[in-house]
Design a protein around this motif. Structure first.
Motif, mmCIF file in Angstrom:
data_model
loop_
_atom_site.group_PDB
_atom_site.id
_atom_site.type_symbol
_atom_site.label_atom_id
_atom_site.label_comp_id
_atom_site.label_asym_id
_atom_site.label_seq_id
_atom_site.Cartn_x
_atom_site.Cartn_y
_atom_site.Cartn_z
ATOM 1 N N ALA A 173 0.817 -1.214 0.000
ATOM 2 C CA ALA A 173 0.000 0.000 0.000
ATOM 3 C C ALA A 173 0.848 1.260 0.000
ATOM 4 O O ALA A 173 0.395 2.323 -0.446
ATOM 5 N N ILE A 174 2.075 1.174 0.482
ATOM 6 C CA ILE A 174 2.946 2.356 0.511
ATOM 7 C C ILE A 174 3.099 2.947 -0.879
ATOM 8 O O ILE A 174 3.081 4.169 -1.068
ATOM 9 N N GLN A 175 3.222 2.081 -1.885
ATOM 10 C CA GLN A 175 3.451 2.567 -3.244
ATOM 11 C C GLN A 175 2.228 3.270 -3.829
ATOM 12 O O GLN A 175 2.350 3.993 -4.815
ATOM 13 N N SER A 176 1.065 3.072 -3.223
ATOM 14 C CA SER A 176 -0.133 3.758 -3.704
ATOM 15 C C SER A 176 -0.109 5.245 -3.399
ATOM 16 O O SER A 176 -0.846 6.025 -4.000
ATOM 17 N N PHE A 177 0.733 5.650 -2.453
ATOM 18 C CA PHE A 177 0.777 7.048 -2.031
ATOM 19 C C PHE A 177 2.108 7.705 -2.366
ATOM 20 O O PHE A 177 2.469 8.731 -1.794
ATOM 21 N N ALA A 178 2.848 7.118 -3.330
ATOM 22 C CA ALA A 178 4.146 7.675 -3.721
ATOM 23 C C ALA A 178 4.315 7.607 -5.230
ATOM 24 O O ALA A 178 4.011 6.588 -5.855
ATOM 25 N N GLU A 179 4.789 8.707 -5.814
ATOM 26 C CA GLU A 179 5.086 8.732 -7.237
ATOM 27 C C GLU A 179 6.262 7.793 -7.539
ATOM 28 O O GLU A 179 7.032 7.447 -6.634
ATOM 29 N N PRO A 180 6.436 7.377 -8.812
ATOM 30 C CA PRO A 180 7.519 6.445 -9.143
ATOM 31 C C PRO A 180 8.900 6.907 -8.690
ATOM 32 O O PRO A 180 9.693 6.099 -8.212
ATOM 33 N N HIS A 181 9.181 8.217 -8.801
ATOM 34 C CA HIS A 181 10.510 8.687 -8.427
ATOM 35 C C HIS A 181 10.676 8.862 -6.918
ATOM 36 O O HIS A 181 11.759 9.224 -6.454
ATOM 37 N N ARG A 182 9.612 8.615 -6.161
ATOM 38 C CA ARG A 182 9.697 8.691 -4.698
ATOM 39 C C ARG A 182 9.388 7.349 -4.047
ATOM 40 O O ARG A 182 9.287 7.261 -2.821
ATOM 41 N N ARG A 183 9.239 6.307 -4.841
ATOM 42 C CA ARG A 183 8.749 5.034 -4.322
ATOM 43 C C ARG A 183 9.696 4.440 -3.285
ATOM 44 O O ARG A 183 9.292 4.096 -2.172
ATOM 45 N N ALA A 184 10.978 4.272 -3.645
ATOM 46 C CA ALA A 184 11.927 3.694 -2.695
ATOM 47 C C ALA A 184 12.095 4.585 -1.472
ATOM 48 O O ALA A 184 12.301 4.108 -0.357
ATOM 49 N N THR A 185 12.003 5.898 -1.677
ATOM 50 C CA THR A 185 12.112 6.824 -0.551
ATOM 51 C C THR A 185 10.952 6.637 0.421
ATOM 52 O O THR A 185 11.140 6.650 1.645
ATOM 53 N N ALA A 186 9.740 6.469 -0.110
ATOM 54 C CA ALA A 186 8.572 6.250 0.756
ATOM 55 C C ALA A 186 8.722 4.955 1.548
ATOM 56 O O ALA A 186 8.398 4.902 2.748
ATOM 57 N N ILE A 187 9.232 3.914 0.905
ATOM 58 C CA ILE A 187 9.432 2.643 1.597
ATOM 59 C C ILE A 187 10.489 2.790 2.680
ATOM 60 O O ILE A 187 10.337 2.309 3.806
ATOM 61 N N SER A 188 11.587 3.493 2.365
ATOM 62 C CA SER A 188 12.653 3.651 3.349
ATOM 63 C C SER A 188 12.207 4.522 4.516
ATOM 64 O O SER A 188 12.638 4.321 5.655
#
Length: 429
Positions: free
Chosen positions: A349-364
């Protein structure tokens, strides 16, 4: 691999394009990474009692070794390594990190003091910091969005299998060869997989427009992500849930040994098997339910973990109150199954709230807080609570310390529900 990944840019349900064999190979390899990620992270749990006996450590010190020593650097380095994953080769980063934490797990078996053990665990944390953000980001590009929850659940299933195998294998090795040899053997098992990743895995094209990642500062990316209430509550839910689950998981082997008198082999075999079977079945069921329910209403990616985390709390409490180890292990099967059914869905679900260029950052960002609260404070505070209660309850103090930590699972469920209330407005993917 790249060619296979490029053929799945739209959800399968939308265009009927099949996911290529190359993408499934990548998922299988990444699942292997998750296997060793959890195996090496949790291997110390089954060895706490013999380490305590040989080195004369307190429960508080054991909590620091199994928690904060690992989590401090795992959390701190997670964000810069995730930014590196958003800007450069995730495959090479993953291979290097796997090799590092595998070697440092083996080095842990050579330690002769609390300080040396602490530093070795720090090294494991440094290596594992680069694993999940890079792996989740890769899965998001290997699979279409509609299959993302299933892919993350498969990845999590690998971790649960590693946790189970780690308990079983480490218990057997420690009983026959000692805890030091067990750490050395288990640690070096991950090195061949690091070589396989480096030589066979291909970097897939990133979905969407990712040029922003090259110029956007980390602070700006984090600020943009945290402006979304749904993501804030999701991060809190996962972090508070990690506080409960890691505190429970790290101390369960010691609980069964100390309270119920099981041997290292017994606890590794029975508790490890239950954790693996219950966890894998649970996380796969969660991924399957997510694939069916999320297309109908995307809030199911938050409702499912809310039900799973909250519902598992009384089951875990029953584990610690059971009169016999076999009843406790039987209940643990259902508790693990229910808790795991929401884990993979929540992480996807984390990736649902993050743009592609922020995806790994949101997970971290999620891993940063969940690591400090869960991996760091969870085991340590359980150990400290056990020490504090020991003058009154003796060896039973660990039972009551673990009972207290189940409250965190209910608290986590509340934040999942709060996240769902804003989910429709804050979704970007």
């Amino acid at each position: 691999m790249a060619g296979a990944a490029s053929t799945i840019r739209k959800p399968v349900e939308a265009d009927g394009v099949r996911i290529g064999a190359g993408a499934w190979y990548a998922i299988a390899v990444l699942t292997g990474v998750s296997f060793f990620n959890y195996m090496d992270r949790m291997v110390l749990a089954v060895l706490l009692e013999p380490i305590k006996a040989e080195l004369g450590l307190s429960d508080g010190q054991l909590g620091l070794l199994s928690g904060l020593a690992f989590a401090a650097f795992y959390a701190t380095l997670g964000i810069p390594l995730a930014r590196l994953a958003d800007r450069s080769s995730r495959v090479r980063l993953l291979a290097a990190c796997l090799a590092l934490w595998s070697v440092m797990t083996a080095v842990t078996g050579l330690a002769r003091s609390f300080g040396q053990l602490f530093l070795a665990r720090v090294g494991v944390g440094v290596g594992e910091a680069g694993c999940v953000p890079a792996a989740h980001s890769l899965i998001g590009d290997y699979l279409p969005p509609a299959r993302r929850a299933l892919g993350i659940s498969i990845f999590q299933a690998g971790g649960l299998a590693g946790l189970s195998a780690g308990l079983v294998v480490t218990g057997l090795l420690a009983d026959h060869f000692g805890w030091r040899a067990a750490l050395c053997i288990v640690g070096l098992m991950g090195v061949p997989l690091a070589l396989l990743i480096f030589t066979t895995l291909r970097e897939p094209p990133r979905r969407g427009h990712v040029a922003e990642a090259a110029v956007e500062p980390a602070a700006q990316a984090i600020a943009a992500l945290l402006r979304r209430p749904a993501l804030r509550h999701l991060v809190l839910a996962l972090s508070i849930g990690a506080f409960g689950t890691y505190g429970l998981t790290q101390w369960l082997p010691a609980f069964f040994i100390r309270i119920h008198g099981l041997t290292l082999t017994q606890i590794g075999l029975f508790s490890g098997t239950v954790s693996g079977v219950g966890g894998i079945l649970g996380v796969m069921l969660g991924g399957w339910l997510g694939m069916r329910l999320i297309p109908r209403d995307p809030r199911w990616e938050l409702w499912l973990p809310a039900i799973a985390y909250g519902g598992s709390a009384p089951l875990y409490a029953a584990v610690f109150l059971a009169p016999s180890p076999w009843i406790a292990i039987g209940i643990k099967l259902f508790a693990t199954f229910l808790a795991a059914s929401g884990g993979g869905v929540a992480l996807s679900a984390i990736q649902s709230f993050a743009e592609p260029h922020r995806r790994a950052t949101a997970i971290s960002l999620t891993l940063f807080l969940s690591s400090l609260l869960g991996l760091g404070l969870g085991p340590w505070l359980v150990g400290e609570a056990s020490d504090a209660l020991a003058p009154t309850f003796g060896k039973e103090s660990l039972r009551y310390a673990l009972l207290m930590s189940t409250v965190a699972l209910v608290w986590a469920g509340l934040h999942f529900f709060l996240s769902a209330r804003r989910a429709l407005r804050d979704r970007v993917a």
